[in-house]
Enzyme design. Structure first.
Site, PDB file in Angstrom:
ATOM      1  N   LEU A  84      27.611 -11.631  39.188  1.00  0.00           N
ATOM      2  CA  LEU A  84      26.414 -12.332  38.718  1.00  0.00           C
ATOM      3  C   LEU A  84      26.398 -13.652  39.477  1.00  0.00           C
ATOM      4  O   LEU A  84      27.452 -14.289  39.640  1.00  0.00           O
ATOM      5  CB  LEU A  84      26.489 -12.612  37.215  1.00  0.00           C
ATOM      6  CG  LEU A  84      26.284 -11.439  36.261  1.00  0.00           C
ATOM      7  CD1 LEU A  84      26.362 -11.922  34.815  1.00  0.00           C
ATOM      8  CD2 LEU A  84      24.952 -10.746  36.497  1.00  0.00           C
ATOM      9  N   ASP A  85      25.224 -14.090  39.916  1.00  0.00           N
ATOM     10  CA  ASP A  85      25.135 -15.388  40.588  1.00  0.00           C
ATOM     11  C   ASP A  85      25.646 -16.479  39.647  1.00  0.00           C
ATOM     12  O   ASP A  85      25.556 -16.329  38.429  1.00  0.00           O
ATOM     13  CB  ASP A  85      23.683 -15.779  40.888  1.00  0.00           C
ATOM     14  CG  ASP A  85      22.969 -14.746  41.707  1.00  0.00           C
ATOM     15  OD1 ASP A  85      23.629 -14.030  42.453  1.00  0.00           O
ATOM     16  OD2 ASP A  85      21.732 -14.676  41.570  1.00  0.00           O
ATOM     17  N   SER A  86      26.053 -17.586  40.239  1.00  0.00           N
ATOM     18  CA  SER A  86      26.497 -18.714  39.414  1.00  0.00           C
ATOM     19  C   SER A  86      25.391 -19.127  38.429  1.00  0.00           C
ATOM     20  O   SER A  86      25.653 -19.437  37.267  1.00  0.00           O
ATOM     21  CB  SER A  86      26.856 -19.870  40.339  1.00  0.00           C
ATOM     22  OG  SER A  86      26.964 -21.044  39.621  1.00  0.00           O
ATOM     23  N   ARG A  91      16.256 -11.840  41.635  1.00  0.00           N
ATOM     24  CA  ARG A  91      15.606 -13.069  42.127  1.00  0.00           C
ATOM     25  C   ARG A  91      14.767 -12.773  43.370  1.00  0.00           C
ATOM     26  O   ARG A  91      13.637 -13.241  43.500  1.00  0.00           O
ATOM     27  CB  ARG A  91      16.670 -14.129  42.479  1.00  0.00           C
ATOM     28  CG  ARG A  91      17.360 -14.705  41.256  1.00  0.00           C
ATOM     29  CD  ARG A  91      18.447 -15.698  41.642  1.00  0.00           C
ATOM     30  NE  ARG A  91      19.334 -15.927  40.523  1.00  0.00           N
ATOM     31  CZ  ARG A  91      19.128 -16.829  39.568  1.00  0.00           C
ATOM     32  NH1 ARG A  91      18.069 -17.591  39.609  1.00  0.00           N
ATOM     33  NH2 ARG A  91      19.984 -16.971  38.572  1.00  0.00           N
TER      34      ARG A  91
END
Ligand code: URA
Length: 249
Positions: A102-104, A192
């Site tokens: 998961l992205d930060s 995103r």
């Protein structure tokens, strides 16, 4: 029970072929008895020694479901000293890894385990494991934009597979739409980039489901162990043979 050469090679002591040689030379004992080539043993309960030195017992497999907050990166270690998801499970002593990323800036459900076989199985594109996200995006989506998200969006690394997309809410004050998006691929920053591609950048992103598991009862920043039933279900999903009661196979 497994063949000794497999146990020895899995312990990282020698390749399988080298292990066979060591066994053939009579240097391996199981519970104090010299083993023959082709012998089997249970690494979880029996003491296996090479030249009198005990082989380390394999680590039991462990499986956790974390509700990741924003601001943590999904790697086991970071050279730049940033906070990693492992900082959120300080009590876990096994060497666990996140199943995917998961992205930060993304929060939500992340599985962590030391079971490399299951991890690879779940991440294999052919398994088509579904993940669901809540995305707050800029502006209101038109019907054609929604349809594009569902059908597939052209990104620089290819067209995305069909997705399930629902509009959940519209925030008039902020001018944002709340979307539920389910995908079975794992392209980098996929949600995103999909939303950006239809000109509705993401303001907030949360993964709410992974492989049918959800965050119920797990608060942000907290985690829980998976149940035996959940692990068995994931094994089925990953198309792996039934899981052996929590021990390394
Ligand atoms: N898609 C994204 O854009 N980010 C994530 O962290 C996961 C999926």
């Amino acid at each position: 029970m497994e063949r000794l050469q497999k146990i020895i090679s899995q312990a990282g002591v020698a390749s399988r072929r080298a292990a066979e040689k060591i066994i053939g030379e009579g240097r391996v004992t199981v519970d104090g008895v010299v083993a023959e080539l082709g012998a089997q043993a249970d690494a979880g309960t029996q003491t296996i020694c090479i030249d009198g030195k005990p082989l380390r017992r394999p680590e039991a497999h462990v499986y956790f479901l974390l509700n990741k907050p924003k601001g943590y990166i999904s790697t086991a270690k970071d050279e730049r000293g940033r906070k990693t998801v492992l900082d959120l499970l300080p009590e876990v002593k096994e060497r666990i890894y996140p199943v995917g990323r998961l992205d930060s800036g993304t929060e939500g459900l992340l599985l962590l385990t030391n079971d490399g076989g299951l991890m690879n199985g779940l991440l294999h594109p052919a398994r088509e494991v579904w993940k669901t996200y809540l995305a707050q995006v800029e502006g209101r989506l038109t019907r054609p934009e929604l349809q594009t998200l569902k059908n597939g969006v052209k990104l620089e690394d290819g067209v995305t597979a069909p997705a399930k997309v629902r509009v959940l809410d519209w925030d008039d004050r902020k001018g944002r739409t709340k979307l539920e998006i389910s995908i079975h691929e794992g392209k980098n920053r996929q949600v995103r980039r999909m939303c950006e591609a239809v000109d509705h950048p993401v303001h907030a992103l949360k993964r709410t489901e992974f492989a049918g598991l959800n965050l119920s009862g797990v608060k942000r920043g907290e985690y829980r162990a998976l149940t035996a039933e959940e692990v068995a279900y994931l094994y089925e999903l990953a198309n792996l043979p039934a899981h052996g009661a929590g021990r390394k196979g």
